[in-house]
Design a protein around this motif. Structure first.
Motif, PDB file in Angstrom:
ATOM      1  N   PHE A 276      14.660  41.589  46.080  1.00 45.66           N
ATOM      2  CA  PHE A 276      15.182  40.245  45.933  1.00 45.66           C
ATOM      3  C   PHE A 276      14.086  39.245  45.579  1.00 45.66           C
ATOM      4  CE2 PHE A 276      18.445  41.525  49.352  1.00 45.66           C
ATOM      5  CZ  PHE A 276      19.168  42.218  48.407  1.00 45.66           C
ATOM      6  N   ASP A 277      14.467  38.236  44.790  1.00 49.40           N
ATOM      7  CA  ASP A 277      13.587  37.113  44.496  1.00 49.40           C
ATOM      8  C   ASP A 277      13.849  35.951  45.446  1.00 49.40           C
ATOM      9  OD1 ASP A 277      12.416  38.341  42.215  1.00 49.40           O
ATOM     10  OD2 ASP A 277      14.234  37.859  41.086  1.00 49.40           O
ATOM     11  N   ARG A 278      15.127  35.682  45.675  1.00 49.62           N
ATOM     12  CA  ARG A 278      15.512  34.546  46.520  1.00 49.62           C
ATOM     13  C   ARG A 278      16.687  34.949  47.392  1.00 49.62           C
ATOM     14  NH1 ARG A 278      14.337  29.427  42.410  1.00 49.62           N
ATOM     15  NH2 ARG A 278      12.109  29.931  42.280  1.00 49.62           N
ATOM     16  N   GLN A 279      16.889  34.155  48.421  1.00 51.25           N
ATOM     17  CA  GLN A 279      17.890  34.538  49.410  1.00 51.25           C
ATOM     18  C   GLN A 279      18.536  33.298  50.008  1.00 51.25           C
ATOM     19  OE1 GLN A 279      16.383  37.111  52.507  1.00 51.25           O
ATOM     20  NE2 GLN A 279      17.731  36.180  54.003  1.00 51.25           N
ATOM     21  N   ILE A 280      19.823  33.426  50.279  1.00 54.57           N
ATOM     22  CA  ILE A 280      20.509  32.420  51.087  1.00 54.57           C
ATOM     23  C   ILE A 280      21.148  33.135  52.268  1.00 54.57           C
ATOM     24  CG2 ILE A 280      22.577  32.498  49.594  1.00 54.57           C
ATOM     25  CD1 ILE A 280      23.027  29.514  50.428  1.00 54.57           C
ATOM     26  N   VAL A 281      20.909  32.623  53.459  1.00 52.66           N
ATOM     27  CA  VAL A 281      21.472  33.158  54.692  1.00 52.66           C
ATOM     28  C   VAL A 281      22.585  32.216  55.140  1.00 52.66           C
ATOM     29  CG1 VAL A 281      21.025  33.827  57.081  1.00 52.66           C
ATOM     30  CG2 VAL A 281      19.270  34.209  55.335  1.00 52.66           C
ATOM     31  N   LEU A 282      23.796  32.715  55.227  1.00 49.39           N
ATOM     32  CA  LEU A 282      24.947  31.917  55.640  1.00 49.39           C
ATOM     33  C   LEU A 282      25.195  32.119  57.128  1.00 49.39           C
ATOM     34  CD1 LEU A 282      27.320  32.743  52.643  1.00 49.39           C
ATOM     35  CD2 LEU A 282      25.696  30.848  52.858  1.00 49.39           C
ATOM     36  N   VAL A 283      25.473  30.998  57.826  1.00 45.52           N
ATOM     37  CA  VAL A 283      25.592  31.026  59.281  1.00 45.52           C
ATOM     38  C   VAL A 283      26.869  30.308  59.694  1.00 45.52           C
ATOM     39  CG1 VAL A 283      24.505  30.411  61.468  1.00 45.52           C
ATOM     40  CG2 VAL A 283      23.067  30.972  59.482  1.00 45.52           C
ATOM     41  N   ASP A 284      27.711  30.999  60.465  1.00 42.38           N
ATOM     42  CA  ASP A 284      28.920  30.371  61.032  1.00 42.38           C
ATOM     43  C   ASP A 284      28.542  29.727  62.361  1.00 42.38           C
ATOM     44  OD1 ASP A 284      31.430  29.549  61.749  1.00 42.38           O
ATOM     45  OD2 ASP A 284      32.199  31.564  62.165  1.00 42.38           O
ATOM     46  N   LEU A 285      27.849  28.615  62.282  1.00 43.11           N
ATOM     47  CA  LEU A 285      27.383  27.928  63.478  1.00 43.11           C
ATOM     48  C   LEU A 285      28.543  27.326  64.273  1.00 43.11           C
ATOM     49  CD1 LEU A 285      24.881  27.047  65.067  1.00 43.11           C
ATOM     50  CD2 LEU A 285      24.748  25.028  63.605  1.00 43.11           C
ATOM     51  N   LEU A 286      29.545  26.817  63.565  1.00 38.91           N
ATOM     52  CA  LEU A 286      30.678  26.208  64.254  1.00 38.91           C
ATOM     53  C   LEU A 286      31.463  27.240  65.054  1.00 38.91           C
ATOM     54  CD1 LEU A 286      31.951  23.806  61.459  1.00 38.91           C
ATOM     55  CD2 LEU A 286      30.599  23.226  63.473  1.00 38.91           C
ATOM     56  N   GLY A 287      31.625  28.433  64.498  1.00 38.56           N
ATOM     57  CA  GLY A 287      32.319  29.477  65.238  1.00 38.56           C
ATOM     58  C   GLY A 287      31.607  29.837  66.522  1.00 38.56           C
ATOM     59  N   ALA A 288      30.253  29.879  66.470  1.00 44.38           N
ATOM     60  CA  ALA A 288      29.488  30.188  67.677  1.00 44.38           C
ATOM     61  C   ALA A 288      29.595  29.070  68.704  1.00 44.38           C
ATOM     62  CB  ALA A 288      28.027  30.431  67.309  1.00 44.38           C
ATOM     63  N   LEU A 289      29.597  27.832  68.258  1.00 41.13           N
ATOM     64  CA  LEU A 289      29.759  26.709  69.188  1.00 41.13           C
ATOM     65  C   LEU A 289      31.121  26.765  69.868  1.00 41.13           C
ATOM     66  CD1 LEU A 289      28.237  23.637  67.313  1.00 41.13           C
ATOM     67  CD2 LEU A 289      27.542  24.480  69.555  1.00 41.13           C
ATOM     68  N   ALA A 290      32.141  27.097  69.098  1.00 42.14           N
ATOM     69  CA  ALA A 290      33.484  27.148  69.670  1.00 42.14           C
ATOM     70  C   ALA A 290      33.643  28.307  70.640  1.00 42.14           C
ATOM     71  CB  ALA A 290      34.522  27.252  68.551  1.00 42.14           C
ATOM     72  N   ARG A 328      11.765  31.936  47.842  1.00 47.01           N
ATOM     73  CA  ARG A 328      12.495  30.710  48.192  1.00 47.01           C
ATOM     74  C   ARG A 328      13.706  31.110  49.013  1.00 47.01           C
ATOM     75  NH1 ARG A 328      13.356  25.557  44.317  1.00 47.01           N
ATOM     76  NH2 ARG A 328      11.093  25.840  44.322  1.00 47.01           N
ATOM     77  N   LEU A 329      13.952  30.346  50.070  1.00 49.16           N
ATOM     78  CA  LEU A 329      14.991  30.690  51.035  1.00 49.16           C
ATOM     79  C   LEU A 329      15.844  29.473  51.345  1.00 49.16           C
ATOM     80  CD1 LEU A 329      16.204  32.571  53.300  1.00 49.16           C
ATOM     81  CD2 LEU A 329      14.388  31.689  54.781  1.00 49.16           C
ATOM     82  N   ALA A 330      17.139  29.683  51.413  1.00 51.32           N
ATOM     83  CA  ALA A 330      18.073  28.660  51.894  1.00 51.32           C
ATOM     84  C   ALA A 330      18.801  29.211  53.115  1.00 51.32           C
ATOM     85  CB  ALA A 330      19.076  28.279  50.812  1.00 51.32           C
ATOM     86  N   ILE A 331      18.996  28.343  54.096  1.00 54.28           N
ATOM     87  CA  ILE A 331      19.776  28.690  55.286  1.00 54.28           C
ATOM     88  C   ILE A 331      20.899  27.668  55.375  1.00 54.28           C
ATOM     89  CG2 ILE A 331      19.735  29.106  57.770  1.00 54.28           C
ATOM     90  CD1 ILE A 331      16.700  29.412  57.501  1.00 54.28           C
ATOM     91  N   ALA A 332      22.128  28.135  55.338  1.00 56.78           N
ATOM     92  CA  ALA A 332      23.259  27.223  55.218  1.00 56.78           C
ATOM     93  C   ALA A 332      24.257  27.417  56.346  1.00 56.78           C
ATOM     94  CB  ALA A 332      23.958  27.418  53.874  1.00 56.78           C
ATOM     95  N   ALA A 333      24.578  26.316  57.014  1.00 60.39           N
ATOM     96  CA  ALA A 333      25.693  26.308  57.962  1.00 60.39           C
ATOM     97  C   ALA A 333      26.978  26.150  57.158  1.00 60.39           C
ATOM     98  CB  ALA A 333      25.533  25.164  58.953  1.00 60.39           C
ATOM     99  N   THR A 334      27.857  27.128  57.241  1.00 55.33           N
ATOM    100  CA  THR A 334      29.066  27.138  56.428  1.00 55.33           C
ATOM    101  C   THR A 334      30.207  26.404  57.135  1.00 55.33           C
ATOM    102  OG1 THR A 334      29.662  29.301  57.341  1.00 55.33           O
ATOM    103  CG2 THR A 334      28.389  29.276  55.304  1.00 55.33           C
ATOM    104  N   LYS A 335      31.309  26.280  56.401  1.00 56.89           N
ATOM    105  CA  LYS A 335      32.550  25.670  56.915  1.00 56.89           C
ATOM    106  C   LYS A 335      32.319  24.225  57.334  1.00 56.89           C
ATOM    107  CE  LYS A 335      33.867  30.275  58.487  1.00 56.89           C
ATOM    108  NZ  LYS A 335      34.259  31.143  59.605  1.00 56.89           N
ATOM    109  N   ALA A 336      31.501  23.507  56.556  1.00 60.19           N
ATOM    110  CA  ALA A 336      31.251  22.099  56.859  1.00 60.19           C
ATOM    111  C   ALA A 336      32.515  21.260  56.761  1.00 60.19           C
ATOM    112  CB  ALA A 336      30.173  21.545  55.924  1.00 60.19           C
ATOM    113  N   ASP A 337      33.527  21.762  56.072  1.00 62.13           N
ATOM    114  CA  ASP A 337      34.799  21.040  55.985  1.00 62.13           C
ATOM    115  C   ASP A 337      35.594  21.115  57.272  1.00 62.13           C
ATOM    116  OD1 ASP A 337      35.166  23.776  55.636  1.00 62.13           O
ATOM    117  OD2 ASP A 337      36.917  23.527  54.335  1.00 62.13           O
ATOM    118  N   HIS A 338      35.090  21.819  58.293  1.00 56.70           N
ATOM    119  CA  HIS A 338      35.775  21.896  59.582  1.00 56.70           C
ATOM    120  C   HIS A 338      35.315  20.818  60.553  1.00 56.70           C
ATOM    121  CE1 HIS A 338      37.284  25.548  57.968  1.00 56.70           C
ATOM    122  NE2 HIS A 338      37.738  26.027  59.085  1.00 56.70           N
ATOM    123  N   VAL A 339      34.364  19.982  60.149  1.00 58.54           N
ATOM    124  CA  VAL A 339      33.974  18.805  60.934  1.00 58.54           C
ATOM    125  C   VAL A 339      33.988  17.609  59.998  1.00 58.54           C
ATOM    126  CG1 VAL A 339      32.618  20.048  62.649  1.00 58.54           C
ATOM    127  CG2 VAL A 339      31.509  19.266  60.554  1.00 58.54           C
TER     128      VAL A 339
END
Length: 460
Positions: A276-290, A328-339
């Protein structure tokens, strides 16, 4: 269609000219990888038309001309199911695409105008973008490479908190009667391994993320093989020193664990992740909070160990050709439309706090990293509700059952929550149905910001 050798030579030339990029989309279960990849392809294919990509300069300036799918580099890897995903989203009523169950790949040819006309190469340029999707469950196996069977067993037993133990009750009762020194019984070990796998599946459904071995959750072609018939043993530190008898339970489980490391985990890492050259890691942070404090802490552990397994660092031309590393790395909290929108900065702050130690290490190594929040496919709309002379933010959307909902899902904490946070405040993050789609560009929140970080410098 070019023959394989010609395709490989062309790929090498494109990498040497910095016109090929390999992007890994990774994340744990329910993080939204399928939705992200579907929307990413959809937005690039509609660039220059109705796609809203204002945060991507090449699109905002009218230089991004579009993209089309072409034959991927590795024809032995399944193609990412973009067409079935779009079919699901455009049905009546629309439904979310089926999550991917294995490795998949898709290649896009992106056409754009450079910011300055070059002396050679004409007025337009092309970037080959290889997209890779991997099951999050398989990613969690990479830390196994740092263990032997005994240390892995200890780690698994130490991680069995009260809430997690409930899902392994049947296996715990059965494994306690297993004598490590007794001769191995293949049928007994297979039955115990299946009970352990059932516990992993139950824990995943309950919101736990740090689950090993990952192939127990998605075995695919390994289902029923002895390499997936092992599990952690308790009390190994109390056993007499020395090598166990070759046909004992302990020796048999140890051999299977080593085989799993050498024949399943290492090839997966060597053949895929190191490319890989680049990576994005997707995180369901809201699900873990709930889900509550134990599951939130579990997500933090899973992500921390996961991110230590990748090979990050700056690249030179020689590195790009012969020793690729993630630059290059991106870390993204997904489902931002749920807040509601005013809470999006808090979502990013929580993500950065959750991954504080891994982010420090990456920044110390001078690896560009960016945290963001996004919704790859926006399923709600922000609204303002007037009640008793005051206004308050709310979300409007359609629930999975078809009911229209107008609600405030809860307030995010400003910092990592203390243990009493869950007793003081509840959350309600319902599952929304995707919006009706007419075949055009999918609605999103900040997917263009992710594209700018991951691709923008290649489109200048």
């Amino acid at each position: 269609m070019r023959p394989p050798l010609a395709r490989d030579v062309q790929d090498l030339l494109e990498r040497g000219r910095d016109r090929q990029l390999r992007l890994a989309v990774t994340g744990l279960s329910r993080a939204g990888k399928t939705a992200f990849l579907t929307s990413l392809v959809n937005q690039l294919r509609h660039a220059g038309l109705e796609a809203r990509l204002d945060l991507l300069p090449a699109a905002r300036e009218g230089r991004l001309l579009g993209a089309r799918r072409v034959d991927q580099g590795d024809l032995s890897v399944p193609r990412f199911p973009y067409d079935p995903a779009m079919t699901a989203l455009t049905e009546t009523p629309p439904r979310w695409p089926e999550p991917t169950r294995g490795i998949s790949e898709l290649r896009l040819l992106i056409r754009y105008r450079p910011t300055r006309r070059r002396l050679l190469g004409g007025e337009t340029r092309q970037l080959t973008l290889d997209l890779f999707d991997y099951p999050g469950e398989w990613l969690l196996d990479l830390p196994l490479l740092g263990h032997d069977y005994a240390s892995w067993s200890r780690a698994q037993w130490q991680g069995l908190g009260p809430a997690r133990r409930e899902h392994f009750a049947d296996w715990l009762a059965a494994v306690s009667a297993l004598d490590p020194a007794a001769p191995a019984d293949e049928a007994q070990l297979a039955a115990l391994a299946e009970r352990y796998a059932e516990g992993l599946r139950s824990a995943r459904e309950a919101g736990f993320a740090d689950l090993q071995p990952g192939r127990f959750l998605l075995p695919r072609d390994l289902e029923g093989a002895p390499v997936l018939q092992f599990f952690p043993l308790p009390g190994l530190e109390a056993l007499p020193a020395g090598r166990p008898a070759p046909e004992s339970n302990l020796a048999t489980l140890t051999r299977r664990f080593r085989h799993y490391q050498q024949r399943v985990v290492k090839p997966f890492y060597r053949e895929h992740f190191r490319r890989f050259d680049r990576q994005i890691v997707l995180v369901d942070l809201l699900g873990a909070l709930a889900a509550g404090p134990e599951r939130f802490d579990d997500l933090a552990r899973a992500l921390g160990t996961l991110m230590q397994s990748f090979d990050y660092g700056k690249r030179s031309l020689l590195n790009r050709l012969f020793a690729p590393r993630i630059d290059r790395l991106a870390i993204a909290a997904t489902k931002a439309d749920h807040v509601t929108p005013e809470q999006h900065p808090r979502l990013i702050g929580l993500l950065e706090a959750l991954l504080a130690e891994p982010l420090k290490e990456l920044r110390f190594a001078d690896v560009p990293v960016k945290a963001l929040s996004l919704a790859a496919i926006r399923a709600t709309e922000a609204r303002t509700v007037n009640a008793e002379g005051a206004t308050s933010p709310a979300l409007r959307g359609t629930l999975l059952g078809g009911e229209e909902a107008l609600l405030f899902p809860g307030e995010l904490p400003e910092r990592l929550p203390a243990r009493d946070f869950w007793r003081r405040q509840g959350f309600d993050f319902p599952a929304f149905r995707p919006p009706p789609i007419d075949g055009g560009a999918l609605p999103h929140i900040r997917l263009d910001a992710a594209l700018e970080w991951l691709l923008g410098d290649k489109l200048t």
